[in-house]
Design an enzyme around this catalytic site. Sequence first.
Site: not given
Length: 216
Positions: A123, A142
Amino acid sequence: MPNTLKQQAKRVTQVLFKTYPEATCALTHANPFQLAVATILSAQCTDERVNIVTKDLFKKYKTPRAFASAELAELEQDVKSTGFYHNKAKSIKGFAQAIVEEFRGQIPQDIDMLVKLPGIGRKTANVILGTGFGMPTGVVVDTHVQRLSQRLGLTEEEDAVKIERELMELLPEKEWIQFSHAMIWHGRQICIARKPKCSACPMQNFCPKVGVKGFE
Ligand code: SF4
């Protein structure tokens, strides 16, 4: 990939991009290295809090070299209010050391290299490359992107890496970066975790509201 899913993804992106044309990363940063530090600090912490902390942090430590040679105990105190500060300080220092020692102070623009560095998961690597360098290497998943993708019926997966893989198939590559920004904005303003404001949502007509129990 069923066509209906692609159609749903298209409807979602059309509304999101129209509603949030200015959506962007909320973490204050002046360069990709600062963005990496801010993203490490943002785990389990609000962007507002991170921005308060980095305001002083980036004045105190101006370069990757400064972070690399920081006293760990002092760096811990500097980032303490973002939570999980032992791990975060260790990650930031380790990341900065790797950037200085292995990459001459420059962030490698390569996701496979980035994810091997301390504190950098997929991420964070996507954030650095997407927002920092404008390179669509993946979709940032997220907590907001994860929750909204499920509610909107774009995925049935729970795992962020699997969700990312599905979204990358559903969306054209040129939309990957902006999709995440807009989803995060929508997740903060309308499709909030506890009680989404469905009656104010521009996607209410075609959102299946998967897993939503109560909404306004
Ligand atoms: S309709 Fe409700 S659940 Fe669906 S995206 Fe909008 S706020 Fe979220």
